[in-house]
Design an enzyme around this catalytic site. Structure first.
Site, PDB file in Angstrom:
ATOM      1  N   VAL A   6       0.805  -1.227   0.000  1.00  0.00           N
ATOM      2  CA  VAL A   6       0.000   0.000   0.000  1.00  0.00           C
ATOM      3  C   VAL A   6       0.838   1.278   0.000  1.00  0.00           C
ATOM      4  O   VAL A   6       0.284   2.364  -0.167  1.00  0.00           O
ATOM      5  CB  VAL A   6      -0.970   0.050   1.202  1.00  0.00           C
ATOM      6  CG1 VAL A   6      -2.002  -1.053   1.110  1.00  0.00           C
ATOM      7  CG2 VAL A   6      -0.215  -0.011   2.520  1.00  0.00           C
ATOM      8  N   TYR A   7       2.141   1.175   0.203  1.00  0.00           N
ATOM      9  CA  TYR A   7       2.973   2.376   0.193  1.00  0.00           C
ATOM     10  C   TYR A   7       3.005   2.948  -1.217  1.00  0.00           C
ATOM     11  O   TYR A   7       3.571   2.348  -2.136  1.00  0.00           O
ATOM     12  CB  TYR A   7       4.395   2.072   0.653  1.00  0.00           C
ATOM     13  CG  TYR A   7       4.548   1.713   2.121  1.00  0.00           C
ATOM     14  CD1 TYR A   7       3.461   1.774   3.001  1.00  0.00           C
ATOM     15  CD2 TYR A   7       5.775   1.316   2.631  1.00  0.00           C
ATOM     16  CE1 TYR A   7       3.610   1.444   4.346  1.00  0.00           C
ATOM     17  CE2 TYR A   7       5.927   0.986   3.970  1.00  0.00           C
ATOM     18  CZ  TYR A   7       4.849   1.044   4.816  1.00  0.00           C
ATOM     19  OH  TYR A   7       4.999   0.715   6.148  1.00  0.00           O
ATOM     20  N   SER A   8       2.373   4.102  -1.360  1.00  0.00           N
ATOM     21  CA  SER A   8       2.272   4.774  -2.661  1.00  0.00           C
ATOM     22  C   SER A   8       1.705   3.851  -3.730  1.00  0.00           C
ATOM     23  O   SER A   8       2.126   3.860  -4.887  1.00  0.00           O
ATOM     24  CB  SER A   8       3.636   5.318  -3.095  1.00  0.00           C
ATOM     25  OG  SER A   8       4.084   6.300  -2.191  1.00  0.00           O
ATOM     26  N   ASP A   9       0.717   3.032  -3.315  1.00  0.00           N
ATOM     27  CA  ASP A   9      -0.009   2.158  -4.241  1.00  0.00           C
ATOM     28  C   ASP A   9       0.952   1.276  -5.038  1.00  0.00           C
ATOM     29  O   ASP A   9       0.789   1.091  -6.247  1.00  0.00           O
ATOM     30  CB  ASP A   9      -0.878   2.989  -5.192  1.00  0.00           C
ATOM     31  CG  ASP A   9      -1.936   2.141  -5.897  1.00  0.00           C
ATOM     32  OD1 ASP A   9      -2.320   1.096  -5.345  1.00  0.00           O
ATOM     33  OD2 ASP A   9      -2.353   2.527  -7.014  1.00  0.00           O
TER      34      ASP A   9
END
Length: 345
Positions: free
Chosen positions: A61-64
């Site tokens: 989920v970090y920066s998608d």
């Protein structure tokens, strides 16, 4: 660099690891963490590897997904020199199976992560949150399959309650499936909740803590002090609401002591705060993040020296909070009996 076993496993990890949440920054939260592109990330990875920091932590989920992609590119040609830790469970889209820890989600999530990271295996996969809707047996049998397939090597959790971890470990033991050996937790001088239940659990069950946000969501960088507004340029202006809350007076009381010890030792405030964490029971690795080389090199200065017992006592006293139930009556009874509860200090 000091290397420690990851919980009750044979894997050695560096006392300091690098958080790649600053890579590829996009979105309302991660764009304020950092926006390192591949070239910047390569330079930060160079510095880490030179210092012996070979564990790199990220999440889908970090920066998608961009954080994983940039990290994979930065490690290209030297994958064998690094340990990669990533996380999944939080939603990656609006679809009914885009979040959680179901068999469908984990199988697809691991394949997607491997592609973004440009690797054929993940050293440590941690579930980013407990999925109360998926049977624990389904989660752990899927992880067992992925370990047997060689796509995962070690398993851990993050942001789980104690009972959720114990239930999972009991199921793993019953079926002979791999146990969790890591617990990625929020822990710092301004957030010591980890000590009440999860630290004793980790010591008893062999889970090594991998500490996230060791500087209290940016509050222990040395830039925030009593009587002064949050400095211009601090990410707290935009991100404070995303992180755990901290009472201002509690923060200032800790910062006052950090400032004094930093001046006495010739170290920076972040170095003192990180060194305190490195002395805590069950801590296997402390994740440091950096938006630039200067921040990274300063954080690396937390290694190679140690606070004195007297300095630790001062920091313990400044950061102490009343024990929550059921620990409060237990601690009172222990005090009357002349005993000290283990670990929670």
């Amino acid at each position: 660099m000091d290397y420690r076993f990851l919980g009750r496993s044979g894997l050695k990890v560096p006392a300091l690891s690098f958080g790649a949440g600053t890579f590829g920054g996009a979105g309302p939260l991660f764009s304020h963490w950092g926006t390192s592109d591949v070239a910047e990330a390569q330079r930060l990875v160079d510095i880490c590897l030179e210092a012996g920091v070979n564990l790199f932590d990220t999440a889908d989920v970090y920066s998608d997904g961009a954080s994983e992609t940039v990290l994979g590119a930065a490690l290209k040609g030297r994958r064998d020199k690094a340990l990669i830790s990533t996380k999944m469970t939080l939603p990656m889209g609006d679809g009914p199976n885009d979040g959680g820890s179901s068999r469908a989600r984990l199988l697809k999530g691991v394949e997607d992560a491997l592609k973004r990271l440009d690797t054929d295996y993940i050293d440590l996969l941690q579930l980013h949150a407990f999925d109360a809707f998926t049977p624990v047996e389904e989660v752990l049998s899927t992880l067992d399959q992925l370990v047997r397939d060689g796509k995962l090597r070690y398993l851990g959790v993050s942001n789980f309650a104690g009972w959720q971890i114990m239930k999972s470990l009991a199921v793993a033991d019953r079926h002979g499936w791999p146990r969790y050996v890591a617990n990625q937790v929020y822990y710092s001088l301004v957030g010591r909740d980890y000590e009440w239940d999860l630290m004793p659990l980790g010591a008893d069950q062999g889970l090594g803590a991998i500490v996230w946000s060791p500087l209290g969501w940016g509050r222990l960088t040395g830039r925030i002090r009593r009587g002064s507004p949050i400095p211009e340029g601090s990410r707290l202006h935009e991100t404070a609401s995303f992180g755990p809350p901290v009472d201002d007076e509690h923060l200032y009381r800790i910062v006052d002591v950090l400032d004094a010890i930093a001046e006495e030792t010739g170290k920076s405030v972040p170095q003192v705060a990180l060194n305190w964490l490195l002395r805590r029971p069950t801590v296997s690795s402390v994740i440091i993040g950096a938006r630039n080389e200067a921040q990274l090199r300063d954080n690396l200065g937390a290694i190679g020296w140690s606070l004195t017992d007297a300095e630790v006592d001062r920091l313990d006293a400044a950061s102490a909070v009343p024990a929550p139930y059921p620990h409060f009556p237990y601690r009172r009874q222990a005090a009357f009996a002349g005993l000290n509860p283990p670990l929670a200090g």
